[in-house]
Design a protein around this motif. Sequence first.
Motif, PDB file in Angstrom:
ATOM      1  N   ASN A   5      39.190 -26.708 -50.764  1.00  0.00           N
ATOM      2  CA  ASN A   5      38.616 -26.459 -49.441  1.00  0.00           C
ATOM      3  C   ASN A   5      39.445 -25.420 -48.677  1.00  0.00           C
ATOM      4  O   ASN A   5      38.910 -24.520 -48.053  1.00  0.00           O
ATOM      5  CB  ASN A   5      38.533 -27.771 -48.668  1.00  0.00           C
ATOM      6  CG  ASN A   5      37.542 -27.692 -47.526  1.00  0.00           C
ATOM      7  OD1 ASN A   5      36.765 -26.751 -47.454  1.00  0.00           O
ATOM      8  ND2 ASN A   5      37.577 -28.674 -46.660  1.00  0.00           N
ATOM      9  N   SER A   6      40.770 -25.531 -48.724  1.00  0.00           N
ATOM     10  CA  SER A   6      41.616 -24.553 -48.028  1.00  0.00           C
ATOM     11  C   SER A   6      41.555 -23.197 -48.713  1.00  0.00           C
ATOM     12  O   SER A   6      41.690 -22.162 -48.065  1.00  0.00           O
ATOM     13  CB  SER A   6      43.050 -25.040 -47.887  1.00  0.00           C
ATOM     14  OG  SER A   6      43.539 -25.575 -49.080  1.00  0.00           O
ATOM     15  N   LYS A   7      41.328 -23.172 -50.045  1.00  0.00           N
ATOM     16  CA  LYS A   7      41.184 -21.905 -50.754  1.00  0.00           C
ATOM     17  C   LYS A   7      39.911 -21.187 -50.287  1.00  0.00           C
ATOM     18  O   LYS A   7      39.907 -19.980 -50.077  1.00  0.00           O
ATOM     19  CB  LYS A   7      41.149 -22.150 -52.252  1.00  0.00           C
ATOM     20  CG  LYS A   7      41.115 -20.883 -53.064  1.00  0.00           C
ATOM     21  CD  LYS A   7      41.160 -21.159 -54.543  1.00  0.00           C
ATOM     22  CE  LYS A   7      41.122 -19.855 -55.307  1.00  0.00           C
ATOM     23  NZ  LYS A   7      41.115 -20.079 -56.748  1.00  0.00           N
ATOM     24  N   VAL A   8      38.827 -21.930 -50.071  1.00  0.00           N
ATOM     25  CA  VAL A   8      37.564 -21.368 -49.595  1.00  0.00           C
ATOM     26  C   VAL A   8      37.743 -20.825 -48.177  1.00  0.00           C
ATOM     27  O   VAL A   8      37.284 -19.717 -47.865  1.00  0.00           O
ATOM     28  CB  VAL A   8      36.435 -22.423 -49.651  1.00  0.00           C
ATOM     29  CG1 VAL A   8      35.200 -21.950 -48.912  1.00  0.00           C
ATOM     30  CG2 VAL A   8      36.102 -22.769 -51.086  1.00  0.00           C
ATOM     31  N   ILE A   9      38.408 -21.574 -47.332  1.00  0.00           N
ATOM     32  CA  ILE A   9      38.649 -21.130 -45.950  1.00  0.00           C
ATOM     33  C   ILE A   9      39.492 -19.865 -45.947  1.00  0.00           C
ATOM     34  O   ILE A   9      39.195 -18.895 -45.229  1.00  0.00           O
ATOM     35  CB  ILE A   9      39.314 -22.254 -45.121  1.00  0.00           C
ATOM     36  CG1 ILE A   9      38.331 -23.400 -44.910  1.00  0.00           C
ATOM     37  CG2 ILE A   9      39.821 -21.724 -43.784  1.00  0.00           C
ATOM     38  CD1 ILE A   9      38.942 -24.629 -44.274  1.00  0.00           C
ATOM     39  N   ALA A  13      38.232 -16.258 -44.601  1.00  0.00           N
ATOM     40  CA  ALA A  13      38.982 -15.595 -43.532  1.00  0.00           C
ATOM     41  C   ALA A  13      39.444 -14.215 -43.977  1.00  0.00           C
ATOM     42  O   ALA A  13      39.383 -13.247 -43.215  1.00  0.00           O
ATOM     43  CB  ALA A  13      40.175 -16.450 -43.116  1.00  0.00           C
ATOM     44  N   LEU A  14      39.892 -14.098 -45.210  1.00  0.00           N
ATOM     45  CA  LEU A  14      40.329 -12.810 -45.734  1.00  0.00           C
ATOM     46  C   LEU A  14      39.156 -11.832 -45.802  1.00  0.00           C
ATOM     47  O   LEU A  14      39.292 -10.662 -45.428  1.00  0.00           O
ATOM     48  CB  LEU A  14      40.962 -12.990 -47.123  1.00  0.00           C
ATOM     49  CG  LEU A  14      41.520 -11.733 -47.780  1.00  0.00           C
ATOM     50  CD1 LEU A  14      42.642 -11.149 -46.908  1.00  0.00           C
ATOM     51  CD2 LEU A  14      42.023 -12.024 -49.181  1.00  0.00           C
ATOM     52  N   CYS A  15      37.994 -12.306 -46.249  1.00  0.00           N
ATOM     53  CA  CYS A  15      36.803 -11.447 -46.289  1.00  0.00           C
ATOM     54  C   CYS A  15      36.413 -10.985 -44.893  1.00  0.00           C
ATOM     55  O   CYS A  15      36.110  -9.802 -44.688  1.00  0.00           O
ATOM     56  CB  CYS A  15      35.631 -12.194 -46.939  1.00  0.00           C
ATOM     57  SG  CYS A  15      35.748 -12.319 -48.723  1.00  0.00           S
ATOM     58  N   LEU A  16      36.434 -11.895 -43.949  1.00  0.00           N
ATOM     59  CA  LEU A  16      36.096 -11.548 -42.571  1.00  0.00           C
ATOM     60  C   LEU A  16      37.082 -10.523 -42.003  1.00  0.00           C
ATOM     61  O   LEU A  16      36.689  -9.566 -41.348  1.00  0.00           O
ATOM     62  CB  LEU A  16      36.067 -12.806 -41.698  1.00  0.00           C
ATOM     63  CG  LEU A  16      35.600 -12.645 -40.267  1.00  0.00           C
ATOM     64  CD1 LEU A  16      34.188 -12.068 -40.227  1.00  0.00           C
ATOM     65  CD2 LEU A  16      35.644 -13.973 -39.541  1.00  0.00           C
ATOM     66  N   PHE A  17      38.360 -10.716 -42.294  1.00  0.00           N
ATOM     67  CA  PHE A  17      39.390  -9.771 -41.837  1.00  0.00           C
ATOM     68  C   PHE A  17      39.154  -8.384 -42.427  1.00  0.00           C
ATOM     69  O   PHE A  17      39.215  -7.376 -41.726  1.00  0.00           O
ATOM     70  CB  PHE A  17      40.781 -10.296 -42.218  1.00  0.00           C
ATOM     71  CG  PHE A  17      41.880  -9.326 -41.919  1.00  0.00           C
ATOM     72  CD1 PHE A  17      42.306  -9.126 -40.614  1.00  0.00           C
ATOM     73  CD2 PHE A  17      42.478  -8.590 -42.932  1.00  0.00           C
ATOM     74  CE1 PHE A  17      43.317  -8.225 -40.321  1.00  0.00           C
ATOM     75  CE2 PHE A  17      43.477  -7.680 -42.652  1.00  0.00           C
ATOM     76  CZ  PHE A  17      43.908  -7.501 -41.342  1.00  0.00           C
ATOM     77  N   ILE A  18      38.865  -8.333 -43.725  1.00  0.00           N
ATOM     78  CA  ILE A  18      38.646  -7.039 -44.391  1.00  0.00           C
ATOM     79  C   ILE A  18      37.399  -6.358 -43.831  1.00  0.00           C
ATOM     80  O   ILE A  18      37.399  -5.147 -43.586  1.00  0.00           O
ATOM     81  CB  ILE A  18      38.552  -7.232 -45.921  1.00  0.00           C
ATOM     82  CG1 ILE A  18      39.944  -7.617 -46.466  1.00  0.00           C
ATOM     83  CG2 ILE A  18      38.042  -5.972 -46.605  1.00  0.00           C
ATOM     84  CD1 ILE A  18      39.959  -8.035 -47.925  1.00  0.00           C
ATOM     85  N   ILE A  19      36.337  -7.108 -43.595  1.00  0.00           N
ATOM     86  CA  ILE A  19      35.111  -6.535 -43.016  1.00  0.00           C
ATOM     87  C   ILE A  19      35.398  -5.952 -41.640  1.00  0.00           C
ATOM     88  O   ILE A  19      34.994  -4.827 -41.335  1.00  0.00           O
ATOM     89  CB  ILE A  19      33.993  -7.593 -42.961  1.00  0.00           C
ATOM     90  CG1 ILE A  19      33.493  -7.908 -44.363  1.00  0.00           C
ATOM     91  CG2 ILE A  19      32.838  -7.126 -42.073  1.00  0.00           C
ATOM     92  CD1 ILE A  19      32.568  -9.113 -44.445  1.00  0.00           C
ATOM     93  N   CYS A  20      36.114  -6.697 -40.809  1.00  0.00           N
ATOM     94  CA  CYS A  20      36.463  -6.207 -39.463  1.00  0.00           C
ATOM     95  C   CYS A  20      37.320  -4.951 -39.535  1.00  0.00           C
ATOM     96  O   CYS A  20      37.134  -4.006 -38.768  1.00  0.00           O
ATOM     97  CB  CYS A  20      37.183  -7.297 -38.672  1.00  0.00           C
ATOM     98  SG  CYS A  20      36.111  -8.662 -38.198  1.00  0.00           S
ATOM     99  N   LEU A  21      38.263  -4.936 -40.460  1.00  0.00           N
ATOM    100  CA  LEU A  21      39.141  -3.784 -40.625  1.00  0.00           C
ATOM    101  C   LEU A  21      38.350  -2.546 -41.051  1.00  0.00           C
ATOM    102  O   LEU A  21      38.527  -1.461 -40.485  1.00  0.00           O
ATOM    103  CB  LEU A  21      40.223  -4.116 -41.656  1.00  0.00           C
ATOM    104  CG  LEU A  21      41.416  -3.197 -41.752  1.00  0.00           C
ATOM    105  CD1 LEU A  21      42.193  -3.214 -40.440  1.00  0.00           C
ATOM    106  CD2 LEU A  21      42.318  -3.609 -42.899  1.00  0.00           C
TER     107      LEU A  21
END
Length: 187
Positions: A5-9, A13-21
């Motif tokens: 579950n923490s790996k999915v989160i 979060a990493l995908c969201l960060f990369i998209i925002c960047l």
Amino acid sequence: MKGSNSKVIFTDALCLFIICLVITFAVAGTRSVFKDRIAKQEWEQTQSVMSKLIKADDFQEIDVSGGNQGYQAVDSSGETVGYLFVTAAYGYGSDVSVMSAVKDGKVVGVDVLDASNETPGLGQNVTKKEFIDQFAGTDGTLEVVKNDPADKNQVEAVTGATKSSNAVAASVKEALALFEQVAKSGK
């Protein structure tokens, strides 16, 4: 299960960060690529407003104090026909930005450039022609009144928007003060 579950989160979060960047860099890159075109369009828009306020063949930027903008309006023979100043004063919600055209120490035209943070239906009424046309012919003794103006240097406030009306008047007074500075310096 908890590790999964923490790996999915973390992955989300990493995908969201990369998209925002990526989006941030794309927007910044686009702005950088088109900055000259944007600046040209902004200048054309500024010149359009200036041309409505004072008839001139060219507008040349001049240095003025207080973080304001100043322009000298000249005709085809190079003679100065007036000055334009962009000033701002705090209204009800934020700064109200105003362009004032001044000739021989008197206001010849005013345009409210930005009153978008003033109260809709009240404060934003300072952008209306009926209000801004009152400034033509006024000088440094400009005063905002709540009733019918008694003389040429009085301007009737917009009903329910005294702070916004005072902000426009303060901006116009600032433009008149800048004109006096420019006139004394002989620019």
